[in-house]
Design a protein around this motif. Structure first.
Motif, PDB file in Angstrom:
ATOM      1  N   VAL A  68       0.834  -1.201   0.000  1.00 60.12           N
ATOM      2  CA  VAL A  68       0.000   0.000   0.000  1.00 60.12           C
ATOM      3  C   VAL A  68       0.869   1.251   0.000  1.00 60.12           C
ATOM      4  N   GLN A  69       1.912   1.240   0.798  1.00 60.49           N
ATOM      5  CA  GLN A  69       2.805   2.394   0.887  1.00 60.49           C
ATOM      6  C   GLN A  69       3.421   2.721  -0.470  1.00 60.49           C
ATOM      7  N   ARG A  70       3.878   1.707  -1.188  1.00 61.55           N
ATOM      8  CA  ARG A  70       4.488   1.952  -2.499  1.00 61.55           C
ATOM      9  C   ARG A  70       3.461   2.497  -3.487  1.00 61.55           C
ATOM     10  N   LEU A  71       2.243   1.964  -3.452  1.00 63.44           N
ATOM     11  CA  LEU A  71       1.203   2.435  -4.370  1.00 63.44           C
ATOM     12  C   LEU A  71       0.788   3.868  -4.045  1.00 63.44           C
ATOM     13  N   VAL A  72       0.642   4.194  -2.778  1.00 63.74           N
ATOM     14  CA  VAL A  72       0.250   5.546  -2.387  1.00 63.74           C
ATOM     15  C   VAL A  72       1.347   6.547  -2.758  1.00 63.74           C
ATOM     16  N   ARG A  73       2.599   6.189  -2.493  1.00 66.63           N
ATOM     17  CA  ARG A  73       3.694   7.082  -2.869  1.00 66.63           C
ATOM     18  C   ARG A  73       3.658   7.384  -4.366  1.00 66.63           C
ATOM     19  N   ARG A  74       3.423   6.348  -5.139  1.00 69.90           N
ATOM     20  CA  ARG A  74       3.373   6.522  -6.590  1.00 69.90           C
ATOM     21  C   ARG A  74       2.194   7.400  -6.989  1.00 69.90           C
ATOM     22  N   ALA A  75       1.049   7.195  -6.366  1.00 69.24           N
ATOM     23  CA  ALA A  75      -0.145   7.966  -6.701  1.00 69.24           C
ATOM     24  C   ALA A  75       0.038   9.451  -6.402  1.00 69.24           C
ATOM     25  N   VAL A  76       0.582   9.755  -5.233  1.00 66.44           N
ATOM     26  CA  VAL A  76       0.797  11.156  -4.860  1.00 66.44           C
ATOM     27  C   VAL A  76       1.845  11.798  -5.762  1.00 66.44           C
ATOM     28  N   GLN A  77       2.869  11.014  -6.129  1.00 70.23           N
ATOM     29  CA  GLN A  77       3.887  11.554  -7.024  1.00 70.23           C
ATOM     30  C   GLN A  77       3.300  11.879  -8.394  1.00 70.23           C
ATOM     31  N   LEU A  78       2.470  10.977  -8.933  1.00 72.16           N
ATOM     32  CA  LEU A  78       1.892  11.183 -10.258  1.00 72.16           C
ATOM     33  C   LEU A  78       0.949  12.378 -10.280  1.00 72.16           C
ATOM     34  N   THR A  79       0.078  12.471  -9.284  1.00 70.64           N
ATOM     35  CA  THR A  79      -0.962  13.506  -9.279  1.00 70.64           C
ATOM     36  C   THR A  79      -0.470  14.841  -8.743  1.00 70.64           C
ATOM     37  N   GLU A  80       0.655  14.811  -8.002  1.00 70.12           N
ATOM     38  CA  GLU A  80       1.146  16.012  -7.318  1.00 70.12           C
ATOM     39  C   GLU A  80       0.032  16.605  -6.460  1.00 70.12           C
ATOM     40  N   CYS A  81      -0.765  15.685  -5.855  1.00 70.44           N
ATOM     41  CA  CYS A  81      -1.910  16.084  -5.026  1.00 70.44           C
ATOM     42  C   CYS A  81      -1.753  15.450  -3.652  1.00 70.44           C
ATOM     43  N   PRO A  82      -1.107  16.116  -2.697  1.00 72.14           N
ATOM     44  CA  PRO A  82      -0.867  15.521  -1.378  1.00 72.14           C
ATOM     45  C   PRO A  82      -2.135  15.280  -0.566  1.00 72.14           C
ATOM     46  N   TRP A  83      -3.262  15.872  -0.964  1.00 77.48           N
ATOM     47  CA  TRP A  83      -4.531  15.611  -0.264  1.00 77.48           C
ATOM     48  C   TRP A  83      -5.369  14.576  -1.035  1.00 77.48           C
ATOM     49  N   LEU A  84      -4.707  13.760  -1.849  1.00 80.25           N
ATOM     50  CA  LEU A  84      -5.389  12.762  -2.665  1.00 80.25           C
ATOM     51  C   LEU A  84      -6.203  11.791  -1.816  1.00 80.25           C
ATOM     52  N   GLY A  85      -5.689  11.400  -0.651  1.00 84.53           N
ATOM     53  CA  GLY A  85      -6.419  10.480   0.218  1.00 84.53           C
ATOM     54  C   GLY A  85      -7.746  11.047   0.657  1.00 84.53           C
ATOM     55  N   LEU A  86      -7.777  12.328   0.971  1.00 88.69           N
ATOM     56  CA  LEU A  86      -9.009  12.987   1.396  1.00 88.69           C
ATOM     57  C   LEU A  86     -10.049  12.933   0.273  1.00 88.69           C
ATOM     58  N   GLU A  87      -9.627  13.238  -0.951  1.00 85.50           N
ATOM     59  CA  GLU A  87     -10.549  13.212  -2.080  1.00 85.50           C
ATOM     60  C   GLU A  87     -11.031  11.794  -2.363  1.00 85.50           C
ATOM     61  N   THR A  88     -10.118  10.822  -2.248  1.00 90.46           N
ATOM     62  CA  THR A  88     -10.492   9.432  -2.481  1.00 90.46           C
ATOM     63  C   THR A  88     -11.510   8.963  -1.454  1.00 90.46           C
ATOM     64  N   GLY A  89     -11.283   9.292  -0.181  1.00 91.51           N
ATOM     65  CA  GLY A  89     -12.214   8.891   0.869  1.00 91.51           C
ATOM     66  C   GLY A  89     -13.582   9.513   0.684  1.00 91.51           C
ATOM     67  N   CYS A  90     -13.623  10.791   0.348  1.00 90.32           N
ATOM     68  CA  CYS A  90     -14.901  11.480   0.175  1.00 90.32           C
ATOM     69  C   CYS A  90     -15.679  10.947  -1.026  1.00 90.32           C
ATOM     70  N   ALA A  91     -14.971  10.360  -1.989  1.00 92.79           N
ATOM     71  CA  ALA A  91     -15.626   9.842  -3.188  1.00 92.79           C
ATOM     72  C   ALA A  91     -15.998   8.366  -3.078  1.00 92.79           C
ATOM     73  N   THR A  92     -15.573   7.698  -1.993  1.00 92.09           N
ATOM     74  CA  THR A  92     -15.819   6.256  -1.845  1.00 92.09           C
ATOM     75  C   THR A  92     -17.232   5.983  -1.346  1.00 92.09           C
ATOM     76  N   GLN A  93     -17.942   5.142  -2.089  1.00 94.84           N
ATOM     77  CA  GLN A  93     -19.291   4.770  -1.692  1.00 94.84           C
ATOM     78  C   GLN A  93     -19.248   3.828  -0.487  1.00 94.84           C
ATOM     79  N   VAL A  94     -20.231   3.926   0.383  1.00 92.24           N
ATOM     80  CA  VAL A  94     -20.266   3.115   1.597  1.00 92.24           C
ATOM     81  C   VAL A  94     -20.254   1.629   1.274  1.00 92.24           C
ATOM     82  N   TYR A  95     -20.918   1.233   0.211  1.00 90.61           N
ATOM     83  CA  TYR A  95     -21.024  -0.193  -0.108  1.00 90.61           C
ATOM     84  C   TYR A  95     -19.705  -0.786  -0.590  1.00 90.61           C
TER      85      TYR A  95
END
Length: 346
Positions: free
Chosen positions: A57-84
């Motif tokens: 998970v750590q390697r994937l998250v590091r890569r995601a933040v590097q690609l998007t240059e969006c350090p608040w990416l986790g916040l956006e991902t969580g807010c967009a995740t459906q409960v189900y």
């Protein structure tokens, strides 16, 4: 914090990694770009329901933040995740009669989806608090994981309670206030603090009696039964795949043979083969996966030489280890170490 818990142990349901990958694809990145330097395989990630380790998970998250240059990416991902997306835990939570039941489900069963955090609920004055204790140091992905958790929890509250008064839910984060803190207050409703002693979310105690908008007694009974069954299985060591993985992760340089492992589990060799086959795997496949993940971890997180890494994995000949590593990831250990260190640089 339990230092005895290994970051190589399975901890996260793969659906959350898949959701992150989907978000990256929506940003315009290709599968190859997303996977580069992570040591993960796209097809395997999207077809295998076994949990990912924190290291993966750590390697994937590091890569995601590097690609998007969006350090608040986790916040956006969580807010967009459906409960189900949370499976039986999500179904059980939204079907509860009231918010008290919802929070009890979250506290008891969240480990079924993310086992590296332990959630504990308690009353503080006129507020109910849900705190998270880290099983081990989340390091440079702490913000991603905890902000994802916050966004996910807010979506759950909104589904159960409907629109929430601005600032009624308080979020406390155990890291320094980032330059993008305004994004937190915008997405979480304003009541956000940083540099707390732990991750904490709190809401008015009186809210616990609120009836759930999505209450369904019959669905709740079925979902809670499934959750209890899964939790019991996890407490007993999980499925046979998980038991073998954890046993192999505990090894130092010498790995048991299939016969020795079956004897440890008080099974015949044939029975262990059959039980693993029924779960879609084999002992050799699990051994290769454990060795591969440990090799990636050691190469990326320690200064050990390739020769010493080979010894740690039980290889007497480092050239044999290098050939095997090339078969795993398509490059030599040194090439992967230098390339991934650059690609995944925090």
């Amino acid at each position: 914090m339990q230092s005895s818990v290994s970051p190589l142990q399975p901890c996260l349901h793969p659906i959350y990694a898949r959701l992150l990958c989907a978000a990256l694809c929506q940003h315009g990145f290709s599968e190859a770009q997303v996977m580069e330097g992570t040591g993960l395989d796209w097809a395997h990630l999207h077809s295998d329901n076994r949990r990912l380790s924190f290291a993966q998970v750590q390697r994937l998250v590091r890569r995601a933040v590097q690609l998007t240059e969006c350090p608040w990416l986790g916040l956006e991902t969580g807010c967009a995740t459906q409960v189900y997306a949370h499976g039986p835990v999500g179904y059980a939570a939204v079907a509860c009669a009231d918010l008290r039941g919802v929070l009890q489900v979250v506290e008891r069963f969240s480990v079924l989806r993310l086992s590296s955090l332990r959630l504990t609920g308690h009353q503080v004055g006129e507020r109910y608090c849900l705190s998270a204790d880290e099983d081990f140091d989340l390091g440079d992905v702490r913000e991603y994981i905890l902000s994802t958790l916050a966004g996910t929890f807010l979506r759950l509250l909104e589904m159960v309670c409907g629109p929430l008064p601005s600032g009624a839910v308080q979020f406390d984060f155990p890291f320094a206030e980032p330059a993008w803190s305004a994004r937190y207050r915008e997405l979480l409703g304003g009541a956000v603090t940083f540099s707390a002693d732990c991750y904490r979310v709190s809401l008015p105690l009186a809210w616990l009696e609120r009836p759930s908008l999505s209450a369904d007694a019959s669905a709740a009974r079925l979902a809670l039964r499934d959750c209890e069954h899964l939790l019991l299985g996890a407490e007993q060591g999980g499925d046979w795949t998980s038991r073998v993985q954890l046993r192999l992760l505990a090894c130092e340089e010498r790995y048991p043979t299939l016969e020795q492992l079956a004897e440890e589990f008080h099974l015949s060799e044939r029975t262990l083969i059959r039980r693993l086959r029924d779960e879609g795997t084999t002992y050799q496949q699990l051994l290769d996966e454990v060795r591969q993940e440990l090799a990636c971890w050691l190469l990326l997180n320690t200064p050990l030489s390739v020769e010493r890494v080979a010894e740690r994995l039980g290889y007497q000949d480092s050239s044999n280890f290098s050939r095997t590593f090339r078969r795993w990831l398509g490059m030599t250990p040194n090439a992967w170490r230098s390339g991934s260190a650059e690609v995944l640089r925090p």
